[in-house]
Write an enzyme that holds these catalytic residues in place. Structure first.
Site, PDB file in Angstrom:
ATOM      1  N   ASP A   1       9.422   0.854   0.800  1.00  0.00           N
ATOM      2  CA  ASP A   1       8.047   1.329   0.937  1.00  0.00           C
ATOM      3  C   ASP A   1       7.974   2.329   2.084  1.00  0.00           C
ATOM      4  O   ASP A   1       8.398   2.033   3.199  1.00  0.00           O
ATOM      5  CB  ASP A   1       7.098   0.153   1.187  1.00  0.00           C
TER       6      ASP A   1
ATOM      7  N   HIS B   1      -4.025   7.492   6.435  1.00  0.00           N
ATOM      8  CA  HIS B   1      -3.863   6.038   6.581  1.00  0.00           C
ATOM      9  C   HIS B   1      -3.139   5.728   7.894  1.00  0.00           C
ATOM     10  O   HIS B   1      -3.592   4.896   8.682  1.00  0.00           O
ATOM     11  CB  HIS B   1      -3.069   5.494   5.392  1.00  0.00           C
TER      12      HIS B   1
ATOM     13  N   GLU C   1      -3.083  -2.154  -0.985  1.00  0.00           N
ATOM     14  CA  GLU C   1      -2.784  -0.800  -0.524  1.00  0.00           C
ATOM     15  C   GLU C   1      -2.606   0.087  -1.747  1.00  0.00           C
ATOM     16  O   GLU C   1      -1.811  -0.210  -2.636  1.00  0.00           O
ATOM     17  CB  GLU C   1      -1.541  -0.771   0.376  1.00  0.00           C
TER      18      GLU C   1
ATOM     19  N   GLU D   1      -1.200   2.937  -3.589  1.00  0.00           N
ATOM     20  CA  GLU D   1       0.010   3.754  -3.446  1.00  0.00           C
ATOM     21  C   GLU D   1       0.484   4.246  -4.815  1.00  0.00           C
ATOM     22  O   GLU D   1       0.034   3.759  -5.853  1.00  0.00           O
ATOM     23  CB  GLU D   1       1.151   2.929  -2.816  1.00  0.00           C
TER      24      GLU D   1
ATOM     25  N   ARG E   1      -2.974  -9.210   6.271  1.00  0.00           N
ATOM     26  CA  ARG E   1      -3.066  -8.527   7.570  1.00  0.00           C
ATOM     27  C   ARG E   1      -2.885  -9.458   8.759  1.00  0.00           C
ATOM     28  O   ARG E   1      -2.368  -9.043   9.798  1.00  0.00           O
ATOM     29  CB  ARG E   1      -4.424  -7.822   7.682  1.00  0.00           C
TER      30      ARG E   1
ATOM     31  N   GLN F   1       0.732 -10.182   9.004  1.00  0.00           N
ATOM     32  CA  GLN F   1       1.380  -8.929   9.416  1.00  0.00           C
ATOM     33  C   GLN F   1       1.247  -8.675  10.916  1.00  0.00           C
ATOM     34  O   GLN F   1       2.215  -8.318  11.586  1.00  0.00           O
ATOM     35  CB  GLN F   1       0.765  -7.762   8.626  1.00  0.00           C
TER      36      GLN F   1
ATOM     37  N   LYS G   1       4.143  -8.869   3.278  1.00  0.00           N
ATOM     38  CA  LYS G   1       4.171  -7.922   2.157  1.00  0.00           C
ATOM     39  C   LYS G   1       5.015  -8.430   0.998  1.00  0.00           C
ATOM     40  O   LYS G   1       4.844  -7.984  -0.133  1.00  0.00           O
ATOM     41  CB  LYS G   1       4.797  -6.603   2.629  1.00  0.00           C
TER      42      LYS G   1
ATOM     43  N   THR H   1       4.119  -7.280  -5.090  1.00  0.00           N
ATOM     44  CA  THR H   1       3.841  -5.845  -5.205  1.00  0.00           C
ATOM     45  C   THR H   1       3.599  -5.604  -6.689  1.00  0.00           C
ATOM     46  O   THR H   1       4.367  -6.086  -7.518  1.00  0.00           O
ATOM     47  CB  THR H   1       5.047  -5.003  -4.732  1.00  0.00           C
TER      48      THR H   1
ATOM     49  N   GLU I   1      -8.901  -0.340   6.342  1.00  0.00           N
ATOM     50  CA  GLU I   1      -9.554   0.898   6.771  1.00  0.00           C
ATOM     51  C   GLU I   1     -11.043   0.886   6.448  1.00  0.00           C
ATOM     52  O   GLU I   1     -11.865   1.229   7.283  1.00  0.00           O
ATOM     53  CB  GLU I   1      -8.901   2.097   6.074  1.00  0.00           C
TER      54      GLU I   1
HETATM   55 CA    CA Z   1       2.507  -0.115   2.018  1.00  0.00          CA
END
Ligand code: CA
Length: 439
Positions: A141, A148, A212, A214, A250, A253, A266, A270, A387
């Site tokens: 990743d 961001h 997230e 992506e 989070r 993390q 994480k 995914t 965010e």
């Molecule tokens: Ca990511």
């Protein structure tokens, strides 16, 4: 010459749904994916097959190879696909990918001689169980969304949000391949969380579950150990693009990430979308790589005239949320944010592959890259709840009166993406959705 006959805006398909405005899969797109064919009740499950998304249908390439005449040079390309093996086709390289794309474009075009044969080789997409395009061999990743990185950096270091290396190399870390899937139910992960700054951690379900937004980039052609891939050919080794949701806890993390980066926050899941859109399909949506004036020029191994001129892509990404209460009240999903890759990404796909291999690291067919969260520069363009809720301090107000800082059980998060450009037919990447379940 970046575009060819397969991109012609006037081109239409004999599959009527492919010609509808707003369709993700018109004849100009032709993404490949793997699926399990529908089986009659009580019948044995069939092995995976490979198909092409066209409108709301899927052309079954096993049936298409058996029941339709093709030009001689196409049969060797159909061989792995007939066996349900997309990886062996991905390994064949861009000339093979382009040859098949051109043949599919002719075969699916209005008034094609092959149409009457291929009409019998379609499945409605809604009837199919989609599978991952191939075994995910390895997963990296990146962190190329500069808005961001700036927004997250500001929360940690208000005076210098971007670290000094950011504008010199694409930051990345090694992710977990074993938990890459297509979405669906997602169990809320447990982990070590510190509830107060001076308290010892507890082992508990995450309270700060996030997504997230992506893109996923799939490696088609690998390189040998010790042999870096030059930037000029780097993009040719990438088979195509999907959506990618890098689910993130989070609170886990923020406790675990120092000094080596994210780990269990994480690696629990995914999610990627099932249809791989080729770089050839993206040709009309290429954009120059834009850097603010005064930023450092990339080092030579990350720079080429072609990469500067058209190495980026105008891909609009969106996040949609529907809570359990919204579902019960029949309120439709609400769009939380949107951003454009060309505006969000500081590095291009070619630069990611060139950098990844620059130390001699071997990549292989089925390696997956995440771009990193692609947030836009504006308010409401954040590609994560971290965010949008400013670190959990400013809740979002949802239709029906609910509020969210992070995801609750029963929330369904869907990512979508599409490309639009003057003189081109819009194409889409489809969607990937997941619903949060209790721990
Ligand atoms: Ca990511």
């Amino acid at each position: 010459m970046l575009t060819d006959a397969t991109h012609a805006p006037a081109l239409r398909s004999w599959v009527a749904s492919a010609n509808l405005p707003g369709c993700d899969f018109p004849i100009q797109n032709l993404p490949l994916g793997r699926f399990r064919p529908p089986t009659a009740e009580g019948a044995e499950t069939e092995p995976p097959r490979v198909g092409v998304a066209i409108g709301d249908q899927v052309l079954d390439l096993k049936l298409a190879a058996a029941q339709c005449p093709w030009p001689d040079e196409i049969y060797p390309l159909l061989e792995p696909l007939t066996a349900g093996d997309l990886a062996n086709f991905m390994a064949m390289g861009r000339p093979a990918w382009q040859l098949l794309r051109a043949a599919l474009s002719v075969a699916l075009a209005e008034d094609s001689d092959q149409g009457p044969f291929l009409e019998l080789c379609l499945h409605p997409q809604a009837d199919l169980t989609m599978l991952l395009p191939c075994v995910v061999r390895d997963y990296t990743d990146f962190y190329i969304g500069i808005h961001h990185a700036t927004a997250i950096g500001k929360m940690l270091r208000p005076d210098s949000p971007l670290l000094p290396n950011y504008k010199w190399l694409p930051i990345g870390y090694h992710g977990r391949a074993s938990s890459v899937g297509l979405g669906g139910p997602l169990r809320r992960p447990l982990g070590q969380i510190r509830l107060a700054a001076d308290a010892p951690p507890v082992y508990a379900p995450t309270r700060r579950l996030d997504y997230e937004m992506e893109l996923g980039l799939w490696v088609g052609v690998g390189n040998k150990a010790g042999e870096p891939v030059a930037i000029d050919i780097a993009e040719d080794q990438l088979f195509g693009v999907t959506l990618l949701n890098d689910w993130s806890a989070r609170d886990i993390q923020s406790w675990e990430y120092q000094p080596l980066g994210p780990f269990l926050s994480k690696s629990f899941a995914t999610s990627v979308s099932p249809w791989v859109v080729s770089f050839d399909a993206l040709a009309p949506f290429r954009r120059p790589l834009q850097r603010p004036a005064g930023d450092p020029a990339p080092l030579d191994y990350l720079d080429s005239p072609a990469n500067r001129a058209h190495g980026s892509f105008g891909i609009t990404l969106e996040v949609w949320l529907q809570t359990a209460r919204m579902r019960a009240a029949r309120l439709p999903a609400v769009r939380l944010s949107h951003a454009d890759m060309a505006e969000a990404a500081y590095w291009t796909p070619a630069q990611l592959l060139a950098h990844h291999t620059s130390n001699g690291c071997p990549l292989a067919t089925g390696d997956l890259f995440g771009t990193g969260t692609l947030s836009g520069p504006g308010a409401g363009q954040g590609g994560s709840l971290m965010e949008l809720s400013r670190g959990g301090r400013e809740p979002l107000l949802l239709p029906g009166g609910e509020q969210r800082c992070f995801l609750e059980n029963g929330d369904t998060v869907a990512l979508r993406a599409y490309c639009e450009a003057p003189g081109a037919v819009r194409i889409g990447l489809g969607a990937v959705a997941g619903t949060v379940m209790a721990a």
